[in-house]
Design a protein around this motif. Structure first.
Motif, PDB file in Angstrom:
ATOM      1  N   SER A 119       0.839  -1.200   0.000  1.00 47.86           N
ATOM      2  CA  SER A 119       0.000   0.000   0.000  1.00 47.86           C
ATOM      3  C   SER A 119       0.873   1.249   0.000  1.00 47.86           C
ATOM      4  N   GLN A 120       0.226   2.396  -0.097  1.00 44.83           N
ATOM      5  CA  GLN A 120       0.992   3.641  -0.125  1.00 44.83           C
ATOM      6  C   GLN A 120       1.732   3.872   1.186  1.00 44.83           C
ATOM      7  N   ALA A 121       1.084   3.570   2.313  1.00 46.25           N
ATOM      8  CA  ALA A 121       1.748   3.741   3.611  1.00 46.25           C
ATOM      9  C   ALA A 121       2.936   2.790   3.736  1.00 46.25           C
ATOM     10  N   GLU A 122       2.772   1.553   3.303  1.00 49.65           N
ATOM     11  CA  GLU A 122       3.881   0.595   3.356  1.00 49.65           C
ATOM     12  C   GLU A 122       4.996   1.007   2.409  1.00 49.65           C
TER      13      GLU A 122
ATOM     14  N   ILE B 237       8.868   1.616   3.569  1.00 51.52           N
ATOM     15  CA  ILE B 237       9.990   0.900   2.948  1.00 51.52           C
ATOM     16  C   ILE B 237      10.970   1.884   2.318  1.00 51.52           C
ATOM     17  N   ALA B 238      10.451   2.892   1.638  1.00 53.79           N
ATOM     18  CA  ALA B 238      11.321   3.864   0.978  1.00 53.79           C
ATOM     19  C   ALA B 238      12.155   4.646   1.992  1.00 53.79           C
ATOM     20  N   GLU B 239      11.557   5.031   3.105  1.00 55.88           N
ATOM     21  CA  GLU B 239      12.311   5.764   4.130  1.00 55.88           C
ATOM     22  C   GLU B 239      13.414   4.900   4.738  1.00 55.88           C
ATOM     23  N   ALA B 240      13.089   3.646   5.044  1.00 48.02           N
ATOM     24  CA  ALA B 240      14.105   2.754   5.604  1.00 48.02           C
ATOM     25  C   ALA B 240      15.224   2.487   4.605  1.00 48.02           C
ATOM     26  N   SER B 241      14.885   2.345   3.342  1.00 52.31           N
ATOM     27  CA  SER B 241      15.904   2.082   2.319  1.00 52.31           C
ATOM     28  C   SER B 241      16.754   3.318   2.056  1.00 52.31           C
ATOM     29  N   THR B 242      16.165   4.490   2.134  1.00 53.16           N
ATOM     30  CA  THR B 242      16.931   5.717   1.931  1.00 53.16           C
ATOM     31  C   THR B 242      17.988   5.884   3.010  1.00 53.16           C
ATOM     32  N   LYS B 243      17.668   5.475   4.240  1.00 54.73           N
ATOM     33  CA  LYS B 243      18.664   5.533   5.312  1.00 54.73           C
ATOM     34  C   LYS B 243      19.828   4.587   5.035  1.00 54.73           C
ATOM     35  N   LEU B 244      19.543   3.482   4.383  1.00 50.37           N
ATOM     36  CA  LEU B 244      20.619   2.537   4.075  1.00 50.37           C
ATOM     37  C   LEU B 244      21.598   3.102   3.058  1.00 50.37           C
TER      38      LEU B 244
ATOM     39  N   SER C 118      24.466  -0.572  -1.683  1.00 48.22           N
ATOM     40  CA  SER C 118      23.948  -1.201  -2.899  1.00 48.22           C
ATOM     41  C   SER C 118      22.655  -1.951  -2.621  1.00 48.22           C
ATOM     42  N   ALA C 119      22.589  -2.616  -1.464  1.00 48.22           N
ATOM     43  CA  ALA C 119      21.363  -3.327  -1.105  1.00 48.22           C
ATOM     44  C   ALA C 119      20.199  -2.359  -0.925  1.00 48.22           C
ATOM     45  N   GLY C 120      20.456  -1.216  -0.281  1.00 45.90           N
ATOM     46  CA  GLY C 120      19.406  -0.215  -0.151  1.00 45.90           C
ATOM     47  C   GLY C 120      18.945   0.326  -1.489  1.00 45.90           C
ATOM     48  N   ALA C 121      19.889   0.535  -2.412  1.00 45.71           N
ATOM     49  CA  ALA C 121      19.511   0.994  -3.751  1.00 45.71           C
ATOM     50  C   ALA C 121      18.702  -0.066  -4.489  1.00 45.71           C
TER      51      ALA C 121
ATOM     52  N   MET D  63       6.737   6.668  -6.833  1.00 43.50           N
ATOM     53  CA  MET D  63       8.097   6.737  -6.297  1.00 43.50           C
ATOM     54  C   MET D  63       8.768   8.083  -6.528  1.00 43.50           C
ATOM     55  N   ALA D  64       8.146   8.957  -7.289  1.00 46.00           N
ATOM     56  CA  ALA D  64       8.788  10.244  -7.586  1.00 46.00           C
ATOM     57  C   ALA D  64       9.050  11.039  -6.313  1.00 46.00           C
ATOM     58  N   ALA D  65       8.106  11.023  -5.387  1.00 42.94           N
ATOM     59  CA  ALA D  65       8.276  11.790  -4.147  1.00 42.94           C
ATOM     60  C   ALA D  65       9.405  11.226  -3.285  1.00 42.94           C
ATOM     61  N   HIS D  66       9.643   9.920  -3.337  1.00 43.78           N
ATOM     62  CA  HIS D  66      10.670   9.299  -2.498  1.00 43.78           C
ATOM     63  C   HIS D  66      12.053   9.403  -3.122  1.00 43.78           C
ATOM     64  N   LEU D  67      12.127   9.603  -4.428  1.00 40.09           N
ATOM     65  CA  LEU D  67      13.419   9.698  -5.096  1.00 40.09           C
ATOM     66  C   LEU D  67      13.809  11.133  -5.401  1.00 40.09           C
ATOM     67  N   ASP D  68      12.975  12.077  -5.038  1.00 39.54           N
ATOM     68  CA  ASP D  68      13.193  13.469  -5.436  1.00 39.54           C
ATOM     69  C   ASP D  68      14.443  14.039  -4.780  1.00 39.54           C
ATOM     70  N   GLY D  69      14.687  13.741  -3.506  1.00 43.90           N
ATOM     71  CA  GLY D  69      15.792  14.364  -2.788  1.00 43.90           C
ATOM     72  C   GLY D  69      17.128  13.671  -2.943  1.00 43.90           C
ATOM     73  N   LEU D  70      17.233  12.651  -3.760  1.00 45.02           N
ATOM     74  CA  LEU D  70      18.482  11.907  -3.910  1.00 45.02           C
ATOM     75  C   LEU D  70      19.359  12.547  -4.979  1.00 45.02           C
ATOM     76  N   ASP D  71      20.659  12.333  -4.847  1.00 46.60           N
ATOM     77  CA  ASP D  71      21.587  12.883  -5.828  1.00 46.60           C
ATOM     78  C   ASP D  71      21.590  12.031  -7.092  1.00 46.60           C
TER      79      ASP D  71
END
Length: 896
Positions: free
Chosen positions: A438-441, A445-452, A462-465, A480-488
């Protein structure tokens, strides 16, 4: 003859179906097909009678006359089209086998085609499983042409409906028997069916039958597979009635746009279960009764043997349900075992139990999942592989929603190995799940992976990516656009690579929005919305059409009419907003609207109809339209004649001039401004993203530098500590050496003083000591109480010792020939010869003194009493000094 024909046509259709004359039957089939085509629904009487009497169709499809049979198959197809699922379910048990035996092998192509169409309709009306069950026994028919025709029909069925709709496993299991048939046509048709299966299933179908084929047959099939290997995935060409209804619903929900395509995508993503079906085995009763006792043994070999026995019992494809709570708790306890062989075997047992129980294992997930993930800290790869396989089996019995919370907790674990293996487990879960999160899940997941992505280890980053790339593949760009927006850019590139290579089984489909409710037609007296231009066609319609919703693409329509030669409209001010639109619309449809009610004697000045000159030249009430724009359509009676609006298009044609161009220019300027602001916003966002990426990189570099600095500081401190310890040891050793040197110097000085003190005639002193055998009165106070030579020797040997208890040894050391003190006190002893003997340490006799080489007699009678007294004092003083020296030396050693 004509009477007979009339009689035949007058017979009821069921009677004509069973008539003995094939021509009558044929005409009856044709007439029935026409009746079915004209029927309105399945409740029509002509349809209902054939649904009720379903057994009549067996003779129809198996008619002995091929011409009649052809028409009978056509009548069945028409019947199935109108009778629906009810007609199909009532007749298929009696017709499918007959169609396969007599219709499919027909020599007439038309009859064969209609027989195949009838089978396809049976599948379309209800479901394919009953049809496949009826066709399976035909594959064992005694006539090869029947088997070949049935295989060809199965090929057409799977080609039309696909392996996602029609279950392929029963046919795949029967293929080896067909390949063993003696007829080459049967084997050729089996190859065609196998190639069709390969188009849908690829190599996933091989475990079900491949090993039962001969090597030559495998080689031939591989050559055929190569021809279709690179073809695009096939799509379902025909839909079931249930699928058609779902598609129509999706199309209606999607507003007639892409609803059908979305439904087709969902159908394509449906899973094809190719796992063979096995009979469940009761393994619980086979587990040893002493398993728990053996599992609690202190010897690891006993524990492993117990697990090995259970592993052999659980090694079955399908396990019957049972009370496995204690068994699973035992496996969870083994996850904490110190022996890795026990841990690996327990994980293998969990994998077999989860695969055997399938969905029934879900209730044991909470018991075993946490211990297994905690044991992922093991660095030995074989152990982590065994635990990973068990975790995958546990996940297959549950769902992503059930396991996600625990997985995300272990992504925060302090052990890097546990964190890495948990991340890999999450990747496998995302790739195998068939339900999109779901959107909440997704956000979690995206927040936890971004920390990795900020971890110090590259493998963890690499595993987080890879998690983000796999999640991107499931959820799509929009989610996923909102979760990938702040990445380099570097990290986005890495995630993009994983996104392109990821293979997932789930696809996120947003729920279709409910169609907006249809707006009820507004009453004719309702005021139109300001700023909306009515449709051109609506002007010519009666008053109710004026309330129709205007188009949204021309916001500049509500403008006042351009000044004309008419006196009324020329005095109207050109409004800048859309407030004058109602008055304009009112002027078009009801020129009499204003403060004064409309009347027949005061027609609108825009109406070019003939009227009396006074009324035509009278000033029209047009200025009142501008004063009261809100009256609009409200003042127009519903029964107004249509002739009043006959010339309205002329006024409309005069309106879009002048100020409409100004408004249009302003609109273009606003749009350009909006576009410019949007570009600026994109540039700012890109700049912010770039700065954010630089910040992240600098933070990573700073963290690395801090870590290196901390490591260097700790190394320097360790070296300093070692240096301080070495310096302290050196100083202590130096101090000890100095103390030893000082002590040696002191002893040397003491010995020198003793030698100087005893330097007066050493020869006389030795002669007097060793020659006096009878004088004992002078030593009476010292303990020499006995008389005689031997008695004196005994008393001398038993004299009181020094305070340190070393008096005897000191005297002996003075008297030994090898003693340093003896040599220093008696330097002339060597010169006088060996006649003079030292005191015996064992109390031996003292030899009588003899004359020295100087001619001095050994008798003490000739020596004065003073010389003897002086010698005794010197000897006593020497003894005390020696004892003091030894006492000090003992104190010095204790200090050292």
């Amino acid at each position: 003859m004509a009477d007979q024909e009339e009689d035949f046509s007058a017979l009821p259709l069921p009677d004509r179906f069973v008539h003995k004359n094939w021509k009558v039957r044929k005409e009856g089939y044709e007439a029935a097909a026409k009746e079915f085509d004209l029927a309105a629904s399945e409740s029509d009487p002509v349809v209902r009678q054939f649904i009720t009497d379903a057994g009549i169709w067996k003779g129809v499809v198996g008619d002995s006359n091929v011409a009649a049979q052809q028409e009978g198959l056509g009548a069945l197809c028409s019947f199935l089209n109108i009778a629906g699922p009810q007609g199909a379910t009532r007749t298929r048990n009696t017709t499918i086998a007959t169609i396969a035996e007599k219709g499919l092998p027909s020599t007439r192509p038309a009859a064969k085609q209609k027989a195949l169409e009838a089978l396809l309709l049976y599948i379309e009306m209800d479901k394919p499983d009953p049809v496949i069950d009826e066709l399976l026994p035909i594959l064992s028919h005694k006539q090869p042409k029947v088997i070949a025709a049935c295989l060809d029909a199965l090929t057409q069925i799977y080609h039309a409906y696909g392996c996602k709709t029609v279950e392929p496993k029963p046919i795949l299991k029967a293929l080896p028997k067909v390949y063993g048939h003696a007829d080459k046509n049967v084997r050729a048709k089996a190859q065609e069916l196998t190639v069709e299966f390969y188009r849908w299933l690829k190599d996933a179908m091989k475990p079900l039958f491949w090993n039962d084929l001969k090597p030559v047959q495998q080689q031939d099939l591989d050559k055929l597979f190569e021809k279709v290997k690179d073809e695009p995935p096939p799509k379902q060409e025909r839909l079931l009635r249930s699928q058609q209804a779902a598609k129509e619903t999706a199309t209606a929900a999607g507003g007639g746009g892409g609803g059908g395509d979305e439904y087709r995508d969902e159908e394509e993503e449906a899973a094809i279960d190719l796992e063979p079906e096995y009979e469940a085995v009761d393994v619980f009763s086979k587990i040893p009764k002493d398993f728990q006792e053996r599992l609690g043994s202190s010897k690891w070999k006993d524990r492993k043997e117990a697990l090995d026995d259970v592993y052999k019992i659980l090694d079955t494809p399908r396990i019957a349900e049972g009370p496995f709570e204690e068994l699973v708790r035992g496996f969870a306890k083994c996850m904490k075992d110190a022996n890795i062989a026990v841990v690996s075997t327990a994980a293998n047992c969990v994998e077999l139990l989860a695969k055997g129980l399938k969905k029934s294992f879900a209730k044991y997930r909470s018991t075993i999942m946490n211990p297994m993930m905690e044991r992922l800290k093991e660095k030995k790869q074989s152990v982590t592989d065994a635990i990973g396989g068990a975790l995958d089996a546990v996940f297959a019995s549950t769902s992503l929603q059930d396991c996600l919370e625990e997985i995300l907790e272990f992504l925060k674990h302090k052990n890097p190995q546990v964190k890495l293996e948990s991340t890999r487990f999450l990747i496998r879960c995302l790739k195998t799940t068939r339900e999109a999160p779901s959107q909440a899940e997704t956000k979690t997941i995206a927040e936890a992976s971004t920390k990795l992505l900020t971890e110090s280890q590259e493998v963890q980053r690499s595993a987080g990516a890879e998690v983000l790339g796999t999640l991107w593949k499931i959820m799509g760009d929009r989610m996923m656009a909102a979760h990938l927006d702040g990445l380099d850019d570097i990290r986005k590139t890495k995630i993009k690579e994983y996104y392109e290579s990821a293979e997932v089984k789930a696809k996120y489909k947003p729920k279709a929005a409910a169609p907006p409710p249809k707006a009820a037609p507004a009453p004719s007296g309702k005021r139109p919305v300001p700023g909306k231009r009515p449709a051109a066609g609506g002007i010519r319609k009666p008053a109710p059409a004026a309330a129709a919703p205007p188009p949204q693409d021309e916001p500049t329509a509500p403008l006042a009419p351009k000044p004309t030669s008419r006196p009324g409209p020329s005095k109207l001010a050109a409004p800048k907003s859309g407030l004058a639109a109602p008055s304009r619309l009112g002027g078009l449809k009801k020129p009499g609207s204003g403060l004064a009610p409309p009347s027949a004697a005061a027609p609108s000045p825009r109406r070019p109809i003939a009227s009396p000159p006074p009324e035509e030249t009278a000033p029209p009430p047009q200025p009142k339209l501008g004063l009261a724009p809100g009256r609009g359509l409200a003042a127009r009676p519903l029964g107004k004649p249509h002739a009043e609006t006959s010339q309205a298009p002329q006024a409309v044609s005069q309106a879009p001039t002048g100020l409409s161009l100004v408004e249009r220019a302003e609109l273009e300027e606003l749009r350009a401004e909006v576009e410019r602001l949007r570009r600026q916003n994109e540039e700012i966002r890109a700049e912010r993203t770039k700065l954010t990426s630089q910040i992240h990189e600098l933070q990573n570099q700073n963290a690395q530098l801090i870590e290196d600095h901390t490591r260097d500081v700790l190394s320097i401190k360790a070296k300093e500590t070692q240096l301080v310890r070495a310096r302290s040891d050196y100083e202590a050793a130096e101090q000890t050496v100095q103390n030893q040197r000082r002590e040696v110097d002191r002893l040397k000085r003491e010995l020198s003083r003793q030698v100087r003190a005893t330097s007066p005639p050493p020869t006389d002193l030795s002669d007097q000591i060793y020659a006096d055998a009878n004088s004992n009165s002078r030593f009476g106070d010292s303990g020499y109480g006995s008389t005689g030579l031997y008695g004196r020797n005994r008393t001398f040997a038993a004299q009181p010792q020094s305070p340190n208890g070393e008096g005897k040894e000191n005297i002996d050391s003075l008297s030994r020939p090898g003693s340093n003190l003896s040599g220093k006190l008696s330097p002339m002893r060597a010169a006088t010869g060996s006649a003079k003997s030292s005191l015996s340490s064992r109390g031996g006799r003292i030899s009588p003194p003899e004359s020295s080489g100087n001619g001095i007699p050994g008798n003490h009678a000739n020596t004065g009493a003073e010389s003897w007294k002086r010698a005794a004092e010197v000897t006593q003083n020497l003894k005390q000094r020696i004892e003091m020296m030894k006492a000090k030396q003992g104190i010095g050693r204790s200090q050292q």
